[in-house]
Write an enzyme that holds these catalytic residues in place. Structure first.
Site, mmCIF file in Angstrom:
data_model
loop_
_atom_site.group_PDB
_atom_site.id
_atom_site.type_symbol
_atom_site.label_atom_id
_atom_site.label_comp_id
_atom_site.label_asym_id
_atom_site.label_seq_id
_atom_site.Cartn_x
_atom_site.Cartn_y
_atom_site.Cartn_z
ATOM 1 N N HIS A 75 5.575 13.157 -41.874
ATOM 2 C CA HIS A 75 4.747 13.225 -40.659
ATOM 3 C C HIS A 75 5.222 14.293 -39.671
ATOM 4 C CE1 HIS A 75 2.451 9.760 -41.818
ATOM 5 N NE2 HIS A 75 3.476 8.933 -41.754
ATOM 6 N N HIS B 207 0.572 6.478 -46.144
ATOM 7 C CA HIS B 207 0.111 7.226 -44.971
ATOM 8 C C HIS B 207 -0.069 8.705 -45.341
ATOM 9 C CE1 HIS B 207 2.492 3.773 -43.389
ATOM 10 N NE2 HIS B 207 1.417 3.644 -42.635
ATOM 11 N N ASP C 89 2.738 8.252 -50.608
ATOM 12 C CA ASP C 89 2.975 7.325 -49.493
ATOM 13 C C ASP C 89 1.609 6.832 -49.006
ATOM 14 O OD1 ASP C 89 5.347 6.791 -47.231
ATOM 15 O OD2 ASP C 89 3.315 6.803 -46.389
ATOM 16 N N ASP D 68 5.045 2.181 -49.519
ATOM 17 C CA ASP D 68 4.366 1.284 -48.582
ATOM 18 C C ASP D 68 2.925 0.981 -48.988
ATOM 19 O OD1 ASP D 68 3.923 3.958 -48.079
ATOM 20 O OD2 ASP D 68 4.526 3.892 -45.971
HETATM 21 ZN ZN LIG Z 1 4.181 5.623 -45.025
#
Ligand SMILES: [Zn+2]
Length: 345
Positions: free
Chosen positions: A124, A163, A161, A248
């Protein structure tokens, strides 16, 4: 196969009790690897702190100085989610430096493949700020190293991931040398990663986003890898494959609503291992991103190492079992992404 790993106890110094991204994640991974006698079969790759020059390829000098200053002043927050503690700057430099070392070891042929068991995570983090638990963008730094210092011309980053790796996409969206492919829950944090984000300028087409509604599980993800990830890799012909490995998307993870199991994550590792063998001489480097259910994380990493070692007798260890919920269809998103990226049936 000779498989390397990067780990350093300094990665535990970046820690905030009660925060999901805490030191217990790596502790659990290490404990399970030891318990199943895999750690002793792996080659340790010592992490070295990243140089300022390598860090500044991906992050602004102002931002780097800011993280250092917050650490010196005893810690604080970069945003609501992203803490910095006194040891965080050194841990983050060592994490990014460790992944560069893992990449170097694979490119030098010291090991066949490698996995960076690193914290803090990175995908991120954008050029001028950290966010989403991430300080420095480890995978982007490793890709830039491979391009700038090793003369590679095509690096593929696969990010599974749950996200979207907005920082990695930002870094490479106008750069045709890096193909970034992400599967992620959408809409979800950080809000980016829709299928129509495909890169800009010379990089048009080099960003492949597969945004998924909640409820995609092992079968759907396996299809996405077979029908999208594989043909994209064949077309791009990477010389190195980097993997932002986030766990996740597990069905019991507290931070998202996807339905992967530990076995499903093992299948993903196997598909990437086979794909890398076919398209880039097996040059494959995993790096840890998210994953907040400690056992889902630790057992997924355990099975992934067995795959990376080429262990044909390995039987997947999945104490958590399959998702108890019904899976959502991925027909529509697969068709959409194939159309946008002109992948044949
Ligand atoms: Zn994540």
């Amino acid at each position: 196969m000779v498989t390397g790993y990067v780990y350093d106890s300094l990665f535990l110094e970046h820690d905030l009790p009660g925060h999901p991204e805490n030191h217990r994640r790596l502790e659990r991974v290490l404990r399970v690897l030891e318990q199943y006698h895999l750690l002793e079969r792996l080659v340790p790759i010592p992490a070295v702190p990243l140089s300022q020059e390598r860090l500044e390829r991906v992050h602004s000098a102002d931002y780097i100085a800011r993280v250092g200053r917050i650490c010196q002043q005893g810690g604080g927050h970069l945003d609501m989610d992203t803490y910095v503690r006194p040891g965080s700057y050194d841990a983050a430099l060592l994490a990014a430096g460790g992944l560069v070392e893992a990449t170097r070891a694979v490119l030098d042929g010291e090991v066949d493949n490698a996995f960076g068991l690193l914290r803090p995570p990175g995908h991120h983090a954008v050029r001028t700020r950290g966010m989403g638990f991430c300080l420095f963008n480890n995978v982007a730094i490793a890709a830039r190293y491979a391009l700038a210092e090793r003369g590679l011309e095509r690096v593929m980053i696969v990010d599974f991931d749950v996200h979207h790796g907005n920082g990695t996409q930002d870094e490479f969206e106008d750069d045709p040398a890096v193909l970034y492919l992400s599967t992620h829950q959408y809409p979800h944090y950080p809000g980016t990663g829709f299928w129509n984000e495909t890169g800009r300028g010379e990089g048009e087409g080099s960003i492949v986003n597969v945004p998924l509604g909640g409820g995609v599980g092992d079968r759907g993800m396996a299809r996405i890898f077979r029908e999208i990830v594989e043909p994209v890799a064949w077309r791009f012909q990477p010389q190195l494959m980097l993997v932002s490995a986030g766990y996740d998307a597990h069905w019991d993870d507290p931070l998202a609503y996807m339905l992967l199991s530990v076995s499903g994550y093992t299948d993903i590792a196997r598909m990437l291992y086979e794909l890398a063998a076919e398209v880039c001489a097996g040059r494959l480097v995993f790096t840890l991103e998210g994953g907040y259910h400690l056992d889902a994380l630790a057992y997924s990493v355990l099975n992934t190492f067995a795959i990376l070692l080429g262990d044909e007798k390995w039987e997947t260890v999945d104490p958590l079992g399959p998702s108890p919920h019904a899976e959502r269809s991925v027909d529509e998103i697969i068709a959409r992404v194939k159309q946008v990226h002109r992948l044949r049936e």
